[in-house]
Design an enzyme around this catalytic site. Structure first.
Site, PDB file in Angstrom:
ATOM      1  CD  GLU A 139       5.090   4.387  -3.851  1.00 36.81           C
ATOM      2  OE1 GLU A 139       5.517   4.246  -5.016  1.00 36.81           O
ATOM      3  OE2 GLU A 139       5.035   3.446  -3.037  1.00 36.81           O
ATOM      4  CD  GLU A 193       2.227  11.196  -0.818  1.00 31.93           C
ATOM      5  OE1 GLU A 193       2.570  10.584   0.226  1.00 31.93           O
ATOM      6  OE2 GLU A 193       1.497  10.684  -1.686  1.00 31.93           O
TER       7      GLU A 193
END
Length: 355
Positions: free
Chosen positions: A320, A177
């Site tokens: 991430e 994310e």
């Protein structure tokens, strides 16, 4: 079919792991040229992968790292050390191949897919998957982060992306994310769904000092008090104190499970999404693989609530999907070991003497 019905159908299609494939995998592992059980959790992982894929010798020729992106109105409360404009800037960095997730994904042989579920600004790039539900969430300290319909639409985005990846031949996914401030809604989700005190799940995120940490804790408390999310209704929790990209990650996990695609979860945010997905459908847990233990305070609490034990501990807290992509190497290792090692019979190696 409305989104509620679509979600119900996806959940209904998530079945148990394939028992026969798991039994065959376990039998083969016991016949490989090694003492039984000597590869520890790699053997357990190989059996789980066989059950997910329904194949005693699972293979993962195409891997993907999915980065769901969205912004958060709660940043107005000063809960992040970075400004909200970093979200679109970092998404462009990822799309250009310059972020940590890109480097680690290249090493793992995985393609990176960035999805705009709720970035506040406009990001233009030919490789961006544009599925914007709204321009960031509202400030959850003053009311719901989004409507129930928007939470459902975000879940639907994740389910759609799972189908898109499956259509491209992807058989293994790392869930990541990007969203400045998203450890705050993740903490709220964790506190509500795991039923734990706010203090146990609120961490420093991108590097808050003690004063900032206190502000963040108070923001999570206020959001829960103002919205009173229903812990028995994960969609209500996602809508009131969640994030667009967090809901999309939960949808990705549900959609992947219907297609028997294992999902490697990342750190705190990814795991909060996993907790929401598991509360929606307990069967999805069998399709999830923990990667690493984040430095973010609440991560261990969420993993404990899920009953998952991460094999990697590198004191990471980037997000991430960076830890999840490292986890892809372990999946590949388990897959190759069960598929490529010789058996005692094929190698002509004597077995252990029985007493």
């Amino acid at each position: 079919m409305n989104v509620e019905e679509q979600l119900a159908r996806v959940i209904a299609n998530i079945g148990p792991l394939h028992e026969d494939a798991m039994m065959q995998a376990a039998d083969r592992l016991d016949r490989l040229t090694k003492p039984q059980g000597s590869l520890g959790r790699l053997e357990q992982l190989a059996v789980q992968l066989a059950g997910i894929r329904g194949e005693p010798l699972p293979r993962f020729p195409r891997k993907a790292a999915v980065v769901m992106a969205g912004d958060h109105g709660v940043c107005e409360e000063g809960v992040s050390a970075y400004p909200a404009e970093v979200t679109p800037q970092m998404v462009l960095n990822m799309l250009s191949g310059g972020a940590a997730i890109n480097v680690l994904a290249r090493q793992a042989g995985a393609d990176v897919f960035c999805v705009d579920v709720g970035i506040s600004g406009d990001v233009r790039h030919p490789d961006l998957i544009e599925r914007k539900v709204r321009r960031g969430t509202a400030n959850m300290c003053a009311g719901p982060a989004m409507t129930r319909e928007e939470a459902l639409r975000s879940l639907a985005v994740g389910m759609e992306v799972a189908g898109l990846l499956a259509g491209r031949g992807v058989t293994l996914v790392a869930a990541g994310e990007m969203g400045i401030g998203n450890t705050t809604p993740s903490a709220a989700i964790a506190a509500v769904l795991a039923g734990v005190p706010v203090e146990t799940v609120v961490g420093r995120g991108t590097g808050l000092d003690d004063e900032g940490l206190a502000v963040k804790r108070e923001a999570v408390r206020r959001a829960i008090a103002v919205n009173r999310p229903d812990s028995d209704d994960p969609v209500d929790v996602l809508a009131k104190v969640g994030g667009l990209e967090i809901a999309a990650l939960a949808g990705l996990m549900l959609g992947a499970a219907t297609r028997r695609i294992p999902v490697v979860i990342d750190g705190f945010i990814s795991s909060a999404a996993a907790l929401a997905a598991v509360r929606l459908c307990p069967a999805v847990l069998s399709y999830l693989i923990a990667s690493h233990l984040s430095e973010e305070r609440g991560h261990a609490v969420v993993l404990d609530a899920l009953g998952l034990a991460p094999p990697i501990r590198l004191d990471m807290r980037l997000g991430e999907g960076s830890g999840a992509v490292l986890g892809l190497h372990l999946v590949e290792a388990a897959s190759r070991l069960i598929g490529e090692m010789a058996t005692f019979d094929s190698a002509g190696v004597s077995r252990r003497r029985e007493d």
